[in-house]
Scaffold this motif. Structure first.
Motif, mmCIF file in Angstrom:
data_model
loop_
_atom_site.group_PDB
_atom_site.id
_atom_site.type_symbol
_atom_site.label_atom_id
_atom_site.label_comp_id
_atom_site.label_asym_id
_atom_site.label_seq_id
_atom_site.Cartn_x
_atom_site.Cartn_y
_atom_site.Cartn_z
ATOM 1 N N CYS A 178 -28.930 -43.933 20.973
ATOM 2 C CA CYS A 178 -29.610 -45.109 21.319
ATOM 3 C C CYS A 178 -28.588 -46.177 20.943
ATOM 4 O O CYS A 178 -28.118 -46.169 19.877
ATOM 5 C CB CYS A 178 -30.986 -45.193 20.464
ATOM 6 S SG CYS A 178 -31.584 -46.852 20.379
ATOM 7 N N ASP A 180 -29.196 -49.179 19.984
ATOM 8 C CA ASP A 180 -29.702 -50.032 19.060
ATOM 9 C C ASP A 180 -29.660 -49.467 17.591
ATOM 10 O O ASP A 180 -29.192 -49.963 16.700
ATOM 11 C CB ASP A 180 -31.143 -50.414 19.356
ATOM 12 C CG ASP A 180 -31.550 -51.693 18.422
ATOM 13 O OD1 ASP A 180 -31.113 -52.777 18.661
ATOM 14 O OD2 ASP A 180 -32.497 -51.398 17.643
ATOM 15 N N CYS A 181 -30.327 -48.261 17.397
ATOM 16 C CA CYS A 181 -30.297 -47.681 16.307
ATOM 17 C C CYS A 181 -29.354 -46.549 16.194
ATOM 18 O O CYS A 181 -29.281 -45.868 15.137
ATOM 19 C CB CYS A 181 -31.685 -46.979 16.032
ATOM 20 S SG CYS A 181 -32.316 -45.806 17.225
ATOM 21 N N HIS A 230 -35.889 -41.619 22.776
ATOM 22 C CA HIS A 230 -35.588 -41.039 21.553
ATOM 23 C C HIS A 230 -35.839 -39.699 21.351
ATOM 24 O O HIS A 230 -36.967 -39.272 21.900
ATOM 25 C CB HIS A 230 -36.017 -41.947 20.464
ATOM 26 C CG HIS A 230 -35.480 -43.380 20.274
ATOM 27 N ND1 HIS A 230 -36.074 -44.362 21.090
ATOM 28 C CD2 HIS A 230 -34.556 -43.808 19.571
ATOM 29 C CE1 HIS A 230 -35.256 -45.234 20.817
ATOM 30 N NE2 HIS A 230 -34.377 -45.069 19.874
ATOM 31 N N CYS A 277 -36.624 -48.998 15.661
ATOM 32 C CA CYS A 277 -35.694 -49.289 16.614
ATOM 33 C C CYS A 277 -36.526 -50.333 17.370
ATOM 34 O O CYS A 277 -37.627 -50.337 17.871
ATOM 35 C CB CYS A 277 -35.463 -48.234 17.337
ATOM 36 S SG CYS A 277 -34.472 -48.449 18.768
HETATM 37 ZN ZN LIG Z 1 -33.078 -46.523 19.245
#
Ligand SMILES: [Zn+2]
Length: 474
Positions: A40, A42-43, A61, A69
């Motif tokens: 991911c 973002d996270c 995910h 997230c």
């Molecule tokens: Zn994420």
């Protein structure tokens, strides 16, 4: 659910692009064995490529994903809008990346549009969840700090609170048609009516092209024009920041200048009017004051005239009172004088009467002194005898001394009524009752009475006795 992922070798992959943005194909990441360690953006947690029932490509995910997230809880609607925005940006010839995150994490864009020269960047934010005005302003400022423009996009049915407080538009999904439309956030200035009119059905592709090509830009509406016309609602709403063309901005400025000129002119007219009004009021006040002074003067004149008149009247009254007093005094004096004169007159008359009575009495004494008692009896008998002889009636002679009321004669009464008067005094004849007969001794005496002129001769009865008794005595 996300459209981007980090590939261990190719780097960032984009599920919305045919070559995934890095020269790969979807089949090279989707259902590949052994699994590719996609993460991911973002996270950093593991993700895997998926295709939805509606043939939408995305990344999900792996099980056991972290709860914090940013992409995690986004809805399908959100994803579709992001995809739409990215597609439109690409249609306009710009580069579009989905779910881009700043290296330092200060911002995270749904779609980041970049010009080919890479200098101009515009973030397109599909904002579906509620957000406070402060938060959305803060995030806008962060983009600006990075030199990134931003446009917030709301697919809500009605206006959201932050609308027009940051650069924003509201969009409507195709509803069976084939294109999205901008329904709020874009406006044009109507110079004729001096009002902003919201453009309510603008093709999203067209709008995005305009933004990318700088044909439209956010504009802070001048405070006076923030009440904008909403054609579909047939009413007004307030808008602060709108997307519009340079031409409309110019029109607004031109209208504002015109309005300011008009207002200045109106103010000037109003001031002139107020000045004229002020002058008029002052003139009126002056006239009123003059009139008041004149009235006061007239009042004083009248009061003075009245005072003079009263003074004159008082003086007149005093004169009249003095005259009346003098008149009364004169009258009193006259009255007193008249009384004194009357008293003198009365006394004089009394004196005259007394004198008259005294003279009459003296005359009567002399008159009777001429006779002796015998002669008196002789006369009485002569008067009484015929009556006695004829009727047997006896005359009564007043025994008293003769008095003034019988003119000093002897009253003869027959049965108590006056029958005649014997020998009244010539000086007192005027006192006799007018009808009673008079008796005297002889013609000489009768003539004496007649000579007084006070008695008629027919009333007199005379005898023929001599004047002197001594003649008998001789
Ligand atoms: Zn994420």
């Amino acid at each position: 659910m996300a459209f981007a992922a980090i590939h261990p070798e190719a780097g960032r992959v984009d599920a919305t692009l045919l070559d995934l943005g890095c020269g790969l194909s979807w089949t090279m990441v989707h259902k590949v064995r052994p699994r590719i360690a996609l993460r991911c953006p973002d996270c950093g947690y593991g993700v895997h490529a998926k295709v939805s029932a509606r043939k939408l490509r995305y990344f999900a995910h792996d099980p056991g994903r972290p709860a914090d997230c940013a992409w995690l809880n986004e809805s399908l609607e959100h994803h579709l809008l992001k995809l739409e925005l990215a597609s439109r940006v690409r249609d306009a010839g710009w580069h579009a990346e989905l779910e881009v995150r700043a290296d330092d994490g200060t911002w995270r864009a749904d779609v980041l549009a970049s010009a080919h020269d890479g200098i101009r960047r515009i973030a397109w934010e599909a904002q579906l969840s509620p957000i406070t005005d402060d938060d959305i302003r803060d995030r806008t400022e962060r983009y600006r700090g990075e030199g990134i423009e931003v446009c917030w996009v709301s697919p809500a049915e009605t206006v959201v609170p932050w609308m027009s407080k940051v650069p924003s538009i509201r969009v409507r999904d195709p509803r069976g048609g084939d294109s999205w439309a901008v329904v709020d956030g874009v406006a044009r200035f109507d110079f004729q009516n001096g009002v902003w009119i919201v453009v309510e059905d603008l093709d999203l592709t067209r709008f995005i092209r305009w933004v990318l090509h700088e044909q439209t830009a956010p504009h802070q509406v001048l405070p006076r024009y923030r009440r904008v016309w909403l054609p579909s609602e047939h009413g007004y709403g307030r808008r602060q920041l709108i997307w519009t063309t340079q031409r409309s901005v110019g029109e607004e400025a031109r209208h504002d200048a015109m309005r300011q000129r008009q207002e200045a002119w109106r103010r000037e007219q109003e001031e002139k009017k107020q000045q004229a009004e002020q002058l008029r009021k002052e003139e009126e006040a002056r006239q009123r004051e003059a009139q008041r002074l004149e009235e006061e003067r007239q009042r004083e004149i009248r009061a003075e005239a009245e005072r003079v008149r009263l003074e004159e009247q008082k003086r007149q009254w005093a004169i009249e009172a003095e005259q009346a007093r003098q008149r009364r005094e004169a009258e009193e004096l006259q009255r007193q004088e008249q009384a004194a004169a009357a008293e003198r007159e009365r006394l004089l008359k009394e004196q005259q009467r007394l004198l008259q009575e005294q003279q009459e009495l003296q005359a009567a004494q002399r008159w009777w002194d001429e006779l002796s008692l015998k002669q008196i009896q002789q006369l009485q008998e002569a008067v009484a005898e015929p009556l006695w002889k004829k009727e047997g009636a006896r005359l009564e002679f007043a025994p008293d001394v003769p008095t003034a009321d019988t003119a000093y004669g002897i009253a003869a009464r027959l049965r108590h009524r006056l029958y005649g008067i014997l020998r009244p005094s010539p000086a007192s004849l005027y006192r006799l009752p007018s009808t009673v007969p008079i008796y005297v001794r002889n013609a000489r005496e009768a003539q004496l009475l007649i000579d007084t002129g006070k008695i008629e001769p027919v009333r007199i009865v005379s005898f023929d006795f001599p004047d002197h008794e001594q003649m008998f005595l001789i």
